[in-house]
Design a protein around this motif. Sequence first.
Motif, PDB file in Angstrom:
ATOM      1  N   VAL A 193      -1.930  13.645 -28.647  1.00 10.64           N
ATOM      2  CA  VAL A 193      -2.424  12.954 -27.458  1.00 10.64           C
ATOM      3  C   VAL A 193      -1.265  12.834 -26.473  1.00 10.64           C
ATOM      4  CG1 VAL A 193      -3.463  10.864 -26.534  1.00 10.64           C
ATOM      5  CG2 VAL A 193      -4.146  11.700 -28.797  1.00 10.64           C
ATOM      6  N   ILE A 194      -1.482  13.392 -25.307  1.00  9.11           N
ATOM      7  CA  ILE A 194      -0.476  13.354 -24.242  1.00  9.11           C
ATOM      8  C   ILE A 194      -0.989  12.409 -23.159  1.00  9.11           C
ATOM      9  CG2 ILE A 194       0.782  14.698 -22.521  1.00  9.11           C
ATOM     10  CD1 ILE A 194       0.459  17.110 -24.313  1.00  9.11           C
ATOM     11  N   THR A 195      -0.206  11.424 -22.832  1.00  9.34           N
ATOM     12  CA  THR A 195      -0.580  10.456 -21.800  1.00  9.34           C
ATOM     13  C   THR A 195      -0.008  10.918 -20.466  1.00  9.34           C
ATOM     14  OG1 THR A 195      -0.610   8.656 -23.411  1.00  9.34           O
ATOM     15  CG2 THR A 195      -0.487   8.050 -21.081  1.00  9.34           C
ATOM     16  N   VAL A 196      -0.927  11.144 -19.512  1.00 11.81           N
ATOM     17  CA  VAL A 196      -0.536  11.581 -18.168  1.00 11.81           C
ATOM     18  C   VAL A 196      -0.769  10.411 -17.221  1.00 11.81           C
ATOM     19  CG1 VAL A 196      -0.934  13.242 -16.317  1.00 11.81           C
ATOM     20  CG2 VAL A 196      -1.157  13.960 -18.713  1.00 11.81           C
ATOM     21  N   HIS A 197       0.288   9.921 -16.592  1.00  9.89           N
ATOM     22  CA  HIS A 197       0.184   8.811 -15.640  1.00  9.89           C
ATOM     23  C   HIS A 197      -0.069   9.363 -14.240  1.00  9.89           C
ATOM     24  CE1 HIS A 197       1.574   5.828 -18.586  1.00  9.89           C
ATOM     25  NE2 HIS A 197       2.394   6.778 -19.009  1.00  9.89           N
ATOM     26  N   VAL A 198      -0.992   8.706 -13.536  1.00  5.35           N
ATOM     27  CA  VAL A 198      -1.368   9.137 -12.188  1.00  5.35           C
ATOM     28  C   VAL A 198      -0.754   8.158 -11.187  1.00  5.35           C
ATOM     29  CG1 VAL A 198      -3.280   9.666 -10.640  1.00  5.35           C
ATOM     30  CG2 VAL A 198      -3.509  10.083 -13.095  1.00  5.35           C
ATOM     31  N   SER A 199      -0.014   8.707 -10.238  1.00  2.00           N
ATOM     32  CA  SER A 199       0.601   7.868  -9.205  1.00  2.00           C
ATOM     33  C   SER A 199      -0.366   7.678  -8.046  1.00  2.00           C
ATOM     34  CB  SER A 199       1.903   8.506  -8.710  1.00  2.00           C
ATOM     35  OG  SER A 199       1.641   9.756  -8.109  1.00  2.00           O
ATOM     36  N   ASP A 200      -0.241   6.552  -7.371  1.00  2.51           N
ATOM     37  CA  ASP A 200      -1.191   6.160  -6.330  1.00  2.51           C
ATOM     38  C   ASP A 200      -0.887   6.865  -5.017  1.00  2.51           C
ATOM     39  OD1 ASP A 200      -3.363   4.580  -5.294  1.00  2.51           O
ATOM     40  OD2 ASP A 200      -1.859   3.407  -4.236  1.00  2.51           O
ATOM     41  N   VAL A 201      -1.953   7.172  -4.297  1.00  3.53           N
ATOM     42  CA  VAL A 201      -1.888   7.693  -2.939  1.00  3.53           C
ATOM     43  C   VAL A 201      -2.771   6.795  -2.085  1.00  3.53           C
ATOM     44  CG1 VAL A 201      -2.426   9.656  -1.445  1.00  3.53           C
ATOM     45  CG2 VAL A 201      -1.453  10.053  -3.694  1.00  3.53           C
ATOM     46  N   ASN A 202      -2.345   6.539  -0.862  1.00  9.05           N
ATOM     47  CA  ASN A 202      -3.086   5.626   0.000  1.00  9.05           C
ATOM     48  C   ASN A 202      -4.347   6.317   0.517  1.00  9.05           C
ATOM     49  OD1 ASN A 202      -3.652   3.271   1.384  1.00  9.05           O
ATOM     50  ND2 ASN A 202      -2.501   3.876   3.200  1.00  9.05           N
ATOM     51  N   ILE A 243     -10.456 -23.130   8.831  1.00 13.82           N
ATOM     52  CA  ILE A 243     -11.912 -23.103   8.920  1.00 13.82           C
ATOM     53  C   ILE A 243     -12.515 -22.089   7.954  1.00 13.82           C
ATOM     54  CG2 ILE A 243     -11.844 -23.883  11.308  1.00 13.82           C
ATOM     55  CD1 ILE A 243     -12.410 -21.013  12.182  1.00 13.82           C
ATOM     56  N   HIS A 244     -11.732 -21.083   7.577  1.00 15.57           N
ATOM     57  CA  HIS A 244     -12.229 -20.085   6.625  1.00 15.57           C
ATOM     58  C   HIS A 244     -11.061 -19.210   6.180  1.00 15.57           C
ATOM     59  CE1 HIS A 244     -15.407 -17.873   4.619  1.00 15.57           C
ATOM     60  NE2 HIS A 244     -14.847 -16.740   5.021  1.00 15.57           N
ATOM     61  N   THR A 245     -11.235 -18.593   5.046  1.00 16.05           N
ATOM     62  CA  THR A 245     -10.237 -17.644   4.539  1.00 16.05           C
ATOM     63  C   THR A 245     -10.932 -16.323   4.273  1.00 16.05           C
ATOM     64  OG1 THR A 245      -8.919 -19.411   3.516  1.00 16.05           O
ATOM     65  CG2 THR A 245      -8.563 -17.165   2.728  1.00 16.05           C
ATOM     66  N   VAL A 246     -10.497 -15.290   4.981  1.00 18.92           N
ATOM     67  CA  VAL A 246     -11.040 -13.959   4.750  1.00 18.92           C
ATOM     68  C   VAL A 246     -10.182 -13.251   3.715  1.00 18.92           C
ATOM     69  CG1 VAL A 246     -12.054 -13.759   7.029  1.00 18.92           C
ATOM     70  CG2 VAL A 246      -9.717 -13.002   6.683  1.00 18.92           C
ATOM     71  N   SER A 247     -10.831 -12.449   2.933  1.00 17.95           N
ATOM     72  CA  SER A 247     -10.116 -11.744   1.866  1.00 17.95           C
ATOM     73  C   SER A 247     -10.677 -10.339   1.751  1.00 17.95           C
ATOM     74  CB  SER A 247     -10.271 -12.487   0.532  1.00 17.95           C
ATOM     75  OG  SER A 247      -9.639 -11.784  -0.511  1.00 17.95           O
ATOM     76  N   ALA A 248      -9.782  -9.380   1.782  1.00 21.71           N
ATOM     77  CA  ALA A 248     -10.148  -7.973   1.602  1.00 21.71           C
ATOM     78  C   ALA A 248      -9.499  -7.442   0.332  1.00 21.71           C
ATOM     79  CB  ALA A 248      -9.723  -7.143   2.814  1.00 21.71           C
ATOM     80  N   PHE A 249     -10.121  -6.458  -0.240  1.00 20.33           N
ATOM     81  CA  PHE A 249      -9.623  -5.873  -1.482  1.00 20.33           C
ATOM     82  C   PHE A 249      -9.297  -4.412  -1.261  1.00 20.33           C
ATOM     83  CE2 PHE A 249     -10.689  -3.360  -5.308  1.00 20.33           C
ATOM     84  CZ  PHE A 249      -9.669  -3.826  -6.138  1.00 20.33           C
ATOM     85  N   ASP A 250      -8.137  -4.000  -1.742  1.00 20.47           N
ATOM     86  CA  ASP A 250      -7.718  -2.600  -1.662  1.00 20.47           C
ATOM     87  C   ASP A 250      -7.483  -2.108  -3.081  1.00 20.47           C
ATOM     88  OD1 ASP A 250      -6.426  -0.117  -1.233  1.00 20.47           O
ATOM     89  OD2 ASP A 250      -5.748  -0.797   0.724  1.00 20.47           O
ATOM     90  N   PRO A 251      -8.245  -1.124  -3.546  1.00 23.71           N
ATOM     91  CA  PRO A 251      -8.085  -0.670  -4.937  1.00 23.71           C
ATOM     92  C   PRO A 251      -6.784   0.072  -5.206  1.00 23.71           C
ATOM     93  CG  PRO A 251      -9.684   0.676  -3.776  1.00 23.71           C
ATOM     94  CD  PRO A 251      -9.343  -0.445  -2.856  1.00 23.71           C
ATOM     95  N   ASP A 252      -6.015   0.380  -4.147  1.00 29.45           N
ATOM     96  CA  ASP A 252      -4.724   1.023  -4.373  1.00 29.45           C
ATOM     97  C   ASP A 252      -3.744   0.012  -4.964  1.00 29.45           C
ATOM     98  OD1 ASP A 252      -5.615   3.458  -3.345  1.00 29.45           O
ATOM     99  OD2 ASP A 252      -5.243   2.806  -1.304  1.00 29.45           O
ATOM    100  N   VAL A 253      -2.513   0.441  -5.211  1.00 28.38           N
ATOM    101  CA  VAL A 253      -1.492  -0.428  -5.795  1.00 28.38           C
ATOM    102  C   VAL A 253      -0.246  -0.357  -4.940  1.00 28.38           C
ATOM    103  CG1 VAL A 253      -2.353  -0.228  -8.152  1.00 28.38           C
ATOM    104  CG2 VAL A 253      -0.694   1.419  -7.326  1.00 28.38           C
ATOM    105  N   GLY A 254       0.647  -1.322  -5.179  1.00 29.61           N
ATOM    106  CA  GLY A 254       1.924  -1.326  -4.483  1.00 29.61           C
ATOM    107  C   GLY A 254       1.754  -1.587  -2.998  1.00 29.61           C
TER     108      GLY A 254
END
Length: 606
Positions: free
Chosen positions: A251-260, A285-296
């Motif tokens: 079993v070879i583990t291949v790590h995938v690096s993030d791209v924007n 009055i409010h807090t907006v929150s966005a999610f980005d599935p990328d990392v770093g």
Amino acid sequence: VSAELVLQKALDREKQSAIQLTLTAVDGGKPPKSGTTQIIVNVVDVNDNIPVFDKPLYKAQMPENSPPGASVITVIAKDADEGLNGEVVYSFINHDNDNSVNAFSINPFTGEITIKGPIDYEETAAIEIRVQAEDKGPNPRASHCKVLVEVIDVNDNAPEISVMSLVNEVREDSSPGTMVGLITVKDGDAGKNGVVQLKIKDSVQFRLENTYKNRYSLMVNGPLDRERASEYNVTITATDEGTPPLSSTSVITVHVSDVNDNAPRFPEPVINVYVKENSQIGAVIHTVSAFDPDVGDNARITYSLLETSKSVPVTSMININSDNGDIHSLQSFNYEEMKTFEFKVQATDSGVPPLSSNVTVNVFILDENDNSPGILAPYSELGSVNTENIPYSADAGYFVAKIRAVDADSGYNALLSYHISEPKGNNLFRIGTSSGEIRTKRRMSDNDLKTHPLVILVCDNGEPSLSATVSIDVVVIESTGDVKTTFRHAPRKEETFSDLNLYLLIAIVCVSVIFLLSLISLIAVKCHRTDSSLGRYSAPMITTHPDGSWSYSKSTQQYDVCFSSDTLKSDVVVFPAPFPPADAELISINGGDTFTRTQTLPNKEK
């Protein structure tokens, strides 16, 4: 005088072990006489022969991993001597520290070579054994031979997978054919047992490509998505062609690096925020929150406000924290001045290039009960006491006055109720809680006061409730002729001819002109139809009147049909002139909620 038996040639016991001689003695007389005797010479053995093998070279085949005690081969050596000189003892000769011979043993008396320890084809494919045969004479003599044992390969070795080089991370936007690592596979067996097939199990993102013999390259075969899988466990299976086949996996583990490749996402495209008016300046009055599935850095989000096309800049009313999305108010909102406003928030990541997305924020100002009811004219003068006159003969329910008030708030905060505060006298008056109408509760009596001061309390329905009061003095007079309506001068602002009045005037003129043109056209059409219908019967007509009656007219005849509101459908019958129904037109009669009928009347000229 004596006879001596002298050995003239060397004896060989192996050729003749005993010699029989006849010795004859002859005298000198005549005739001579003789005598004989038998001499038997027994040749005593001397260790003059070495053991002799029947073959100088023995060959044998043994499969590897043969069990201990298995017979390999039997060597045979013979010694022509007898006795101890002819007894042969077998042994191995020193093989210069060749440890492979230690896997064998030889029977010293029979010469049988057997397996003593494991033999491995992968270590030695052929083993040479030197065997010595030695007799037991006083001066022992020995001979030698060679035994060549060929080890037969058995499929006892599974393929071995080795990863020579592997990149640390693979970009998720890598194109097909990008090399990930080098793989080497080997099998210690020979022949088909050493032929290996390498395959990837259940992976469409990667493939193997054979570069040279047992060397392979692991390459990207399909699109990678770090957001779905940040690493891939590539299972490689190597299988040889032996019987039965052996296999091994790695079993070879291949790590995938993030791209924007993902822009920040808001949970909803539109966010509704409700803020109470008169809220504290600087409050969140409010807090907006966005999610980005990328990392770093690709997932590090900053928030900003986008100006809209409104005249009032949104940055003067609110501010947003660029790090956490907290929206702060920069002013206290007034529901009566502004009920709602809209702006956009942009979320931008820190990738290269940066990606962004927007969300629309609708802010709704919630009304607070911060406005007291306002009394409308004619009782709106502050500090003034208003007077109303009623006749002494007024009956119960006589209308005295109507208090009108408005509240700048909305909803329940603007729902007003009217009450009489501090009633004096005999509780002669009452006021409509919702209408504000002041009326008498009964007829006047002699015991009643002539002047009744009333304090009217106008309350809203907010929390807490706010109120306003107005004072009215109700004066009872003897006759109705003395009741005079007092007109109060309501101050009004001087009005000028504004643009609104100009637009209203233009609209009225346009509507009037269109109405006149339509009326003229209608009259012209009527006159034309009247001229064309002279000399013949006119088309039957049924018309309705505002009072609910119907008119049926045919030429100069007219019939009036009237019915009440509770008339049933079957109660109304219209009798046309006695003409055949052929070629007639269909007339629909809709008489309101209780009557619908279709009547066929003639249309032909008779």
